[in-house]
Design an enzyme around this catalytic site. Structure first.
Site, PDB file in Angstrom:
ATOM      1  N   ASP A 159       0.654  -0.962  -0.109  1.00  0.00           N
ATOM      2  CA  ASP A 159       0.041  -0.136  -0.153  1.00  0.00           C
ATOM      3  C   ASP A 159       0.724   1.436  -0.133  1.00  0.00           C
ATOM      4  OD1 ASP A 159      -2.024  -1.894   0.343  1.00  0.00           O
ATOM      5  OD2 ASP A 159      -2.948  -0.936   2.169  1.00  0.00           O
ATOM      6  N   LYS A 222      -7.562   2.870  -3.063  1.00  0.00           N
ATOM      7  CA  LYS A 222      -7.868   2.778  -1.328  1.00  0.00           C
ATOM      8  C   LYS A 222      -8.233   4.472  -0.887  1.00  0.00           C
ATOM      9  CE  LYS A 222      -5.427   1.682   3.141  1.00  0.00           C
ATOM     10  NZ  LYS A 222      -4.529   1.017   3.805  1.00  0.00           N
ATOM     11  N   LYS A 258     -10.374  -0.782  -1.928  1.00  0.00           N
ATOM     12  CA  LYS A 258     -10.559  -0.824  -0.479  1.00  0.00           C
ATOM     13  C   LYS A 258     -10.632   0.420   0.546  1.00  0.00           C
ATOM     14  CE  LYS A 258      -6.894  -1.598   3.161  1.00  0.00           C
ATOM     15  NZ  LYS A 258      -5.355  -2.121   3.092  1.00  0.00           N
TER      16      LYS A 258
END
Length: 313
Positions: A159, A222, A258
């Site tokens: 990430d 995300k 996400k």
């Protein structure tokens, strides 16, 4: 997950003014990015009112549990704390075989080798936050080195944070160059790009950031780091899912989603599930393509699944 390079618009046959634009700016021109925030809010409100109640079911809650990335990203993290978290994941898989295990364990790279050596459950990914999380404010050489070391230590997903400052200053090419270089540093590990939607403020900015991230190499997008004042919101999720849908229709490439940060209740999770269901459809409702970044939700979901208050994690 296999990353496929997207073919970006070419310069041939375009006028001089258009040639001054970067390939990423040209990519944005293929999409509708001028969004009305009030209209987005109204649409999301309607989805919540009309569609969420039908998803308040045991099966949905089990699915959501299996989409959680169990996370600890604290200044006070220790090897002992991280090891306890991993041991709970191992023990849960043995004690509750009829409930899906969490999708991933998310930690800082300094703990990756420990997690890799102690995690026993097949199918649980090891997610690392890299690239000078949560600010993304560091020299590229530092970001790349951290990411490469994380993968070498056993991280299976990475990430990173979109360079928000560059985006807000209009340096879209710089944003995409950074993401692309980080993608190369990830190697075969899928990369999630955190947009930090609370700092982007408008629906138009969120959609632009989402599209740029995907064209630059994101495998997932995300919402948030969870470290800013505003984290995930249903409106940001809706816009991001719309961007994923439009990108998929144009390129054929499926991108994961996400939401993370501020997911505090079971109903919050059901709302995000419903938005994905309504915008992207059943193809995205697997724990590969839909993830939730939350730890506080694990015991809440587990309690509702078992029908009694449970504090396992």
């Amino acid at each position: 997950m296999t990353y496929t390079k997207t073919i970006l618009p070419q310069n041939e046959g375009e006028n001089t003014q258009n040639n001054d634009k970067s390939k990423y700016e040209k990519a944005l021109e293929m999409y509708e990015t001028n969004l009305n925030d009030a209209e987005v809010q109204a649409t999301v409100k309607q989805i919540i009112e009309e569609k969420v109640p039908q998803n308040d079911t045991l099966n949905v809650k089990k699915f959501l549990f299996g989409s959680i990335e169990l996370t600890t990203l604290s200044t006070t993290d220790t090897e002992e704390k991280v090891l306890r978290m991993v041991e709970k994941v191992n023990r849960f898989d043995r004690e509750y075989p009829d409930i899906p295990h969490v999708a991933a364990v998310c930690v800082y790279p300094v703990f990756t080798e420990l997690v890799s050596k102690s995690l026993e459950v097949d199918g649980v990914e090891i997610t690392n936050v890299c690239g000078n999380f949560p600010s993304s404010q560091a020299r590229m050489e530092v970001k790349v080195a951290e990411t490469q070391l994380a993968v070498a230590d056993g991280a299976t997903e990475i990430d990173i944070v979109l360079p928000v400052g560059k985006f807000l200053s209009g340096d879209y090419e710089g944003v995409c160059d950074d993401i692309s270089e980080m993608k190369q540093a990830c190697g075969a590990a899928p990369m999630k790009v955190i947009l930090e939607t609370g700092d982007l403020e408008t629906a138009s900015n969120i959609k632009k950031a989402a599209l740029l991230s995907m064209y630059a190499g994101a495998d997932y997008i995300k919402t948030s780091t969870g470290k800013e004042k505003v984290s995930a919101t249903p409106e940001a999720a809706y816009v991001m899912c719309q961007a994923i849908k439009a990108y998929h229709e144009k390129t054929g490439i499926q991108i994961g989603f996400k939401p993370a940060g501020g997911i505090n209740t079971v109903m919050d999770a059901i709302i995000y599930y419903t938005i994905v269901q309504q915008v992207l459809g059943e193809q995205w409702l697997t724990n590969k393509w839909f993830r939730m970044g939350t730890s506080r939700l694990t015991n809440l979901l587990l309690s509702e699944i078992l029908g009694k208050e449970t504090k396992f994690f």
